[in-house]
Design a protein around this motif. Structure first.
Motif, PDB file in Angstrom:
ATOM      1  N   LYS A 146      38.765  62.778  44.047  1.00 59.50           N
ATOM      2  CA  LYS A 146      37.723  61.844  44.502  1.00 59.50           C
ATOM      3  C   LYS A 146      36.912  61.295  43.322  1.00 59.50           C
ATOM      4  O   LYS A 146      36.640  60.096  43.230  1.00 59.50           O
ATOM      5  N   GLU A 147      36.550  62.169  42.411  1.00 58.39           N
ATOM      6  CA  GLU A 147      35.769  61.746  41.243  1.00 58.39           C
ATOM      7  C   GLU A 147      36.536  60.718  40.417  1.00 58.39           C
ATOM      8  O   GLU A 147      35.966  59.730  39.936  1.00 58.39           O
ATOM      9  N   ALA A 148      37.838  60.938  40.265  1.00 60.18           N
ATOM     10  CA  ALA A 148      38.673  59.991  39.515  1.00 60.18           C
ATOM     11  C   ALA A 148      38.769  58.661  40.248  1.00 60.18           C
ATOM     12  O   ALA A 148      38.763  57.592  39.627  1.00 60.18           O
ATOM     13  N   ALA A 149      38.854  58.714  41.581  1.00 57.05           N
ATOM     14  CA  ALA A 149      38.938  57.493  42.385  1.00 57.05           C
ATOM     15  C   ALA A 149      37.702  56.617  42.181  1.00 57.05           C
ATOM     16  O   ALA A 149      37.799  55.399  42.005  1.00 57.05           O
ATOM     17  N   VAL A 150      36.540  57.257  42.195  1.00 52.63           N
ATOM     18  CA  VAL A 150      35.279  56.526  42.003  1.00 52.63           C
ATOM     19  C   VAL A 150      35.237  55.899  40.613  1.00 52.63           C
ATOM     20  O   VAL A 150      34.847  54.740  40.446  1.00 52.63           O
ATOM     21  N   ARG A 151      35.681  56.663  39.619  1.00 55.87           N
ATOM     22  CA  ARG A 151      35.663  56.174  38.233  1.00 55.87           C
ATOM     23  C   ARG A 151      36.645  55.020  38.045  1.00 55.87           C
ATOM     24  O   ARG A 151      36.330  54.001  37.438  1.00 55.87           O
ATOM     25  N   ILE A 152      37.860  55.181  38.573  1.00 53.09           N
ATOM     26  CA  ILE A 152      38.889  54.152  38.425  1.00 53.09           C
ATOM     27  C   ILE A 152      38.468  52.844  39.088  1.00 53.09           C
ATOM     28  O   ILE A 152      38.718  51.757  38.564  1.00 53.09           O
ATOM     29  N   CYS A 153      37.813  52.953  40.233  1.00 50.58           N
ATOM     30  CA  CYS A 153      37.461  51.752  41.004  1.00 50.58           C
ATOM     31  C   CYS A 153      36.073  51.196  40.677  1.00 50.58           C
ATOM     32  O   CYS A 153      35.672  50.183  41.255  1.00 50.58           O
ATOM     33  N   ALA A 154      35.357  51.846  39.758  1.00 53.29           N
ATOM     34  CA  ALA A 154      34.009  51.379  39.400  1.00 53.29           C
ATOM     35  C   ALA A 154      34.071  50.017  38.719  1.00 53.29           C
ATOM     36  O   ALA A 154      34.832  49.821  37.773  1.00 53.29           O
ATOM     37  N   ALA A 155      33.285  49.082  39.202  1.00 53.08           N
ATOM     38  CA  ALA A 155      33.279  47.734  38.630  1.00 53.08           C
ATOM     39  C   ALA A 155      32.678  47.745  37.233  1.00 53.08           C
ATOM     40  O   ALA A 155      31.773  48.534  36.943  1.00 53.08           O
ATOM     41  N   SER A 156      33.214  46.894  36.351  1.00 55.95           N
ATOM     42  CA  SER A 156      32.631  46.791  35.013  1.00 55.95           C
ATOM     43  C   SER A 156      31.194  46.305  35.158  1.00 55.95           C
ATOM     44  O   SER A 156      30.866  45.511  36.029  1.00 55.95           O
ATOM     45  N   GLY A 157      30.330  46.848  34.283  1.00 56.79           N
ATOM     46  CA  GLY A 157      28.912  46.500  34.373  1.00 56.79           C
ATOM     47  C   GLY A 157      28.125  47.460  35.235  1.00 56.79           C
ATOM     48  O   GLY A 157      26.933  47.281  35.434  1.00 56.79           O
ATOM     49  N   THR A 158      28.779  48.527  35.777  1.00 62.93           N
ATOM     50  CA  THR A 158      28.080  49.527  36.588  1.00 62.93           C
ATOM     51  C   THR A 158      28.116  50.882  35.886  1.00 62.93           C
ATOM     52  O   THR A 158      28.961  51.132  35.025  1.00 62.93           O
ATOM     53  N   ALA A 167      40.383  49.341  31.884  1.00 64.34           N
ATOM     54  CA  ALA A 167      41.830  49.205  31.679  1.00 64.34           C
ATOM     55  C   ALA A 167      42.552  48.961  33.000  1.00 64.34           C
ATOM     56  O   ALA A 167      43.407  48.069  33.098  1.00 64.34           O
ATOM     57  N   VAL A 168      42.215  49.751  34.015  1.00 67.76           N
ATOM     58  CA  VAL A 168      42.851  49.592  35.334  1.00 67.76           C
ATOM     59  C   VAL A 168      42.558  48.206  35.898  1.00 67.76           C
ATOM     60  O   VAL A 168      43.440  47.537  36.450  1.00 67.76           O
ATOM     61  N   GLN A 169      41.308  47.758  35.750  1.00 70.61           N
ATOM     62  CA  GLN A 169      40.936  46.476  36.335  1.00 70.61           C
ATOM     63  C   GLN A 169      41.421  45.275  35.518  1.00 70.61           C
ATOM     64  O   GLN A 169      41.394  44.149  36.003  1.00 70.61           O
ATOM     65  N   TYR A 170      41.870  45.522  34.318  1.00 71.98           N
ATOM     66  CA  TYR A 170      42.523  44.466  33.548  1.00 71.98           C
ATOM     67  C   TYR A 170      43.873  44.135  34.190  1.00 71.98           C
ATOM     68  O   TYR A 170      44.279  42.985  34.259  1.00 71.98           O
ATOM     69  N   TYR A 171      44.557  45.177  34.670  1.00 75.47           N
ATOM     70  CA  TYR A 171      45.889  44.997  35.241  1.00 75.47           C
ATOM     71  C   TYR A 171      45.898  44.821  36.764  1.00 75.47           C
ATOM     72  O   TYR A 171      46.873  44.311  37.319  1.00 75.47           O
ATOM     73  N   SER A 172      44.841  45.274  37.430  1.00 80.14           N
ATOM     74  CA  SER A 172      44.905  45.318  38.894  1.00 80.14           C
ATOM     75  C   SER A 172      43.539  45.139  39.530  1.00 80.14           C
ATOM     76  O   SER A 172      42.510  45.137  38.852  1.00 80.14           O
ATOM     77  N   PRO A 174      41.505  47.239  42.080  1.00 77.54           N
ATOM     78  CA  PRO A 174      41.523  48.530  42.766  1.00 77.54           C
ATOM     79  C   PRO A 174      40.539  48.612  43.934  1.00 77.54           C
ATOM     80  O   PRO A 174      39.500  47.946  43.929  1.00 77.54           O
ATOM     81  N   GLN A 175      40.877  49.439  44.916  1.00 79.01           N
ATOM     82  CA  GLN A 175      39.953  49.715  46.006  1.00 79.01           C
ATOM     83  C   GLN A 175      40.211  51.120  46.550  1.00 79.01           C
ATOM     84  O   GLN A 175      41.340  51.601  46.546  1.00 79.01           O
ATOM     85  N   ILE A 176      39.129  51.778  46.984  1.00 79.68           N
ATOM     86  CA  ILE A 176      39.260  53.082  47.636  1.00 79.68           C
ATOM     87  C   ILE A 176      39.573  52.831  49.110  1.00 79.68           C
ATOM     88  O   ILE A 176      38.849  52.103  49.785  1.00 79.68           O
TER      89      ILE A 176
END
Length: 281
Positions: A146-158, A167-172, A174-176
């Protein structure tokens, strides 16, 4: 059912492989549906375990290729997946598999998805391999801590944003999708999980005038010392002078006192183009 399989095959869970197998009967059907599996799709599954999710994917998709590292599991999967003739189990380490070749060989004429219940210890490396190789896939639907999910999906600037988020949001995109409590697994881990979907972008969200590796080098350096300002982090991480960095930050409209998590994707892109002006080959 799981305990019966364990007994029949003399199987013991491997802590080193982060083995926690899903036993809640509601999770896998939901995950297989949410990933978009249907008869027009081929699915790559990473770490099928006892094949609980694999069965749900096979019931929906045209074909499933499951990549399993544990040499003990193909024999178990031969039993649990015997009702399906559209599943192929590949005994290999996903980090070493040529996924472009696998897709070419196994999924001709099909759109391809990735769906996986990833071991916690290798979550980020697997996700980044799948993204960085720019595979011809529509999306990655993965279960992670869960902690990784929140981190991966966190918007830049937050505040929750980190180097992996950018990095993830450069390629994709993401959403929980939904949370998965720890008691849905056997043996139960010490943390809860969540299922996320990464919809692969056709084009990056920023236009770079240099090589992508410079962008990720910049991002990694910026988040290298989170408590420091981006000016000091980049000074340490990139070895560039504060004068050059200050000028670039000012030109990009970034306060020198800002921290990495305050920067937007666009600001990272602008900063990269200013600091690494050489054209991509």
């Amino acid at each position: 059912v799981v305990k019966s399989l364990l007994s029949r095959h003399g199987f013991q869970f491997s802590k080193a492989l982060g083995q926690n197998f899903l036993i809640n009967p509601e999770i896998c059907p939901k995950m297989a549906t949410e990933c978009g599996a249907d008869q027009t799709k081929g699915v790559i599954e990473v770490g099928p375990g006892f094949g609980v999710l694999t069965r749900e994917l096979a019931a929906r998709a045209n074909k499933v290729v499951a990549i399993e590292l544990d040499k003990r599991l193909p024999a178990v999967l031969a039993e649990t997946l015997r009702d399906f003739n559209n599943v192929k189990v590949v005994q290999a380490d996903v980090m070493e598999v040529d996924l472009h070749q696998l897709i070419q060989d196994e999924f001709s004429g099909l759109d391809v998805l990735v769906c996986a219940n990833l071991p916690y210890y290798i979550t980020s490396p697997v996700i980044m391999k799948l993204l960085e190789e720019k595979l011809p896939v529509e999306s990655l639907t993965v279960m992670v801590q869960k902690e990784a999910a929140v981190r991966i999906c966190a918007a830049s600037g937050t505040r929750a944003c980190g180097a992996v988020s950018v990095a993830v949001q450069y390629y994709s995109q993401p959403q929980i999708l939904f949370d998965v409590p720890r008691d849905c697994f056997f043996p139960a881990p010490n943390v809860d999980s969540a299922v996320i979907r990464l919809n692969i972008r056709k084009e990056p969200p920023v236009k770079l005038e240099t090589e992508e590796k410079q962008f990720f080098k910049l991002v990694k350096a910026a988040f290298g010392q989170r408590r420091k300002t981006v000016l000091n982090s980049l000074n340490t991480g990139l070895g560039k002078s504060k004068e050059e960095l200050s000028a670039a930050l000012q030109q990009a409209g970034i306060e020198p006192t800002a921290r990495a998590e305050q920067l937007t994707m666009e600001q990272f892109g602008t900063l990269c183009n200013l600091l690494f002006p050489n054209k991509a080959k």
